[in-house]
Scaffold this motif. Structure first.
Motif, short mmCIF file in Angstrom:
data_model
loop_
_atom_site.label_atom_id
_atom_site.label_comp_id
_atom_site.label_asym_id
_atom_site.label_seq_id
_atom_site.Cartn_x
_atom_site.Cartn_y
_atom_site.Cartn_z
N GLY A 60 0.54 -1.17 -0.10
CA GLY A 60 -0.13 0.16 -0.29
C GLY A 60 1.15 1.45 -0.12
N THR A 61 -0.07 2.48 0.17
CA THR A 61 0.56 3.72 0.31
C THR A 61 1.34 4.60 1.40
N GLY A 62 0.58 3.28 2.55
CA GLY A 62 0.60 4.38 4.00
C GLY A 62 0.16 5.56 3.90
N ALA A 63 0.05 6.81 4.74
CA ALA A 63 -0.70 7.98 4.91
C ALA A 63 -0.01 9.16 4.85
N THR A 64 1.19 8.94 3.39
CA THR A 64 1.94 10.05 3.12
C THR A 64 1.28 10.80 2.42
N GLY A 65 0.21 10.67 1.86
CA GLY A 65 -1.17 11.39 0.71
C GLY A 65 -0.28 10.82 -0.61
N VAL A 66 0.48 9.74 -0.55
CA VAL A 66 0.80 9.14 -2.15
C VAL A 66 -1.01 8.92 -2.27
N ALA A 67 -1.28 8.89 -3.43
CA ALA A 67 -2.70 8.14 -4.06
C ALA A 67 -2.92 7.09 -4.43
N SER A 68 -1.26 6.38 -5.18
CA SER A 68 -1.07 5.22 -5.60
C SER A 68 -0.25 4.82 -5.87
N ASP A 69 0.38 3.91 -5.65
CA ASP A 69 2.44 2.93 -6.39
C ASP A 69 1.66 1.26 -6.59
N THR A 70 1.72 0.98 -7.77
CA THR A 70 1.89 -0.18 -8.47
C THR A 70 2.44 -1.56 -8.35
N ASN A 71 3.61 -0.18 -7.43
CA ASN A 71 4.64 -1.52 -7.32
C ASN A 71 4.96 -1.95 -6.13
N THR A 72 3.27 -1.63 -5.66
CA THR A 72 3.58 -2.38 -4.12
C THR A 72 2.89 -3.50 -4.15
N VAL A 73 2.10 -4.26 -3.15
CA VAL A 73 1.93 -5.35 -2.93
C VAL A 73 0.20 -4.60 -2.00
N PRO A 74 -0.97 -5.08 -2.75
CA PRO A 74 -1.50 -4.39 -1.73
C PRO A 74 -2.34 -5.39 -0.54
N SER A 75 -3.12 -4.85 0.32
CA SER A 75 -3.98 -5.37 0.76
C SER A 75 -4.90 -4.88 1.90
N GLU A 76 -5.19 -5.80 2.60
CA GLU A 76 -7.04 -5.26 2.91
C GLU A 76 -7.00 -4.96 4.31
N HIS A 77 -6.02 -4.12 4.56
CA HIS A 77 -6.28 -4.40 6.31
C HIS A 77 -4.74 -3.57 7.02
N PHE A 78 -3.55 -3.53 5.96
CA PHE A 78 -2.72 -2.82 6.77
C PHE A 78 -2.15 -1.68 5.32
N THR A 79 -0.69 -0.97 5.75
CA THR A 79 0.67 -0.51 4.96
C THR A 79 1.63 -1.13 5.55
N PHE A 80 2.73 -0.71 4.43
CA PHE A 80 4.15 -1.33 5.27
C PHE A 80 4.99 -0.54 3.82
N SER A 81 5.95 0.11 5.32
CA SER A 81 7.09 0.11 4.47
C SER A 81 8.13 1.18 4.98
N THR A 82 9.01 1.68 4.51
CA THR A 82 10.24 1.83 5.85
C THR A 82 10.62 3.08 4.90
N MET A 83 11.28 4.29 6.24
CA MET A 83 11.02 5.11 6.41
C MET A 83 12.89 5.43 6.86
#
Length: 178
Positions: A60-83
């Motif tokens: 997913g895209t998290g809560a940064t405001g990025v609308a979409s990222d087709t290079n991520t794995v979709p999920s129903e219940h969470f987002t995961f990124s590194t910062m």
């Protein structure tokens, strides 16, 4: 496939017509295909360079405001990124009202400031420390180390709402393009 089945298809359901291998490959986000996005929170860094940090999205895209990222794995219940948070830089105080947020420090030394209803708690997180911040609690992360800090960020919703800043914080007055 019936109309009802199409409406109920979840991101983890095998797409019709795909092989098992294609389905599983679509659920893998390889480090080699990730790029750090230094622009996801650029509006903050434009206001003050100490807020410059980068997100690398996996789920997913998290809560940064990025609308979409087709290079991520979709999920129903969470987002995961590194910062990545450079030495001396800050993840400004913000609040999520709709989700809990988990920070897992892979490497670095982060001062964590949590606030709710006039109460304040501060602690230091270092390598392999984790915090789960409930909804409704302000959180701020400050890299107090000498090197870039690297942490995982997990948010407990498929598409979390954009966070808010404390009313007195200068970022609360910034209008951002989404």
């Amino acid at each position: 496939m019936s109309e009802q089945a199409v409406a109920e298809q979840r991101s983890w359901d095998q797409p019709e017509g795909s092989t098992f291998e294609q389905w599983m490959e679509g659920r893998i986000a390889r480090f080699a295909t990730r790029k750090y996005d230094w622009d996801a929170l650029k509006f903050q860094a434009d206001f003050d360079p100490k807020y410059r940090r980068a997100q690398m999205r996996y789920v997913g895209t998290g809560a940064t405001g990025v609308a979409s990222d087709t290079n991520t794995v979709p999920s129903e219940h969470f987002t995961f990124s590194t910062m990545v948070i450079p030495a001396g830089h800050v993840g400004p105080s913000h609040i999520h009202h709709d989700v809990e947020e988990v920070f897992f420090v892979i490497r670095g030394k982060m001062k964590l400031v949590l606030e709710k209803d006039g109460e304040r708690y501060e602690t230091i997180l270092t390598d392999r420390d984790l915090v789960s911040v409930p909804p409704g609690v302000y959180r701020e992360e400050i890299n107090i180390g000498d090197e870039d800090a690297l942490m995982c960020v997990i948010l407990g919703a498929k598409k979390p709402a954009i966070p808010n800043y404390p009313p007195e914080h200068p970022l609360s007055k910034i209008k951002r393009d989404l």
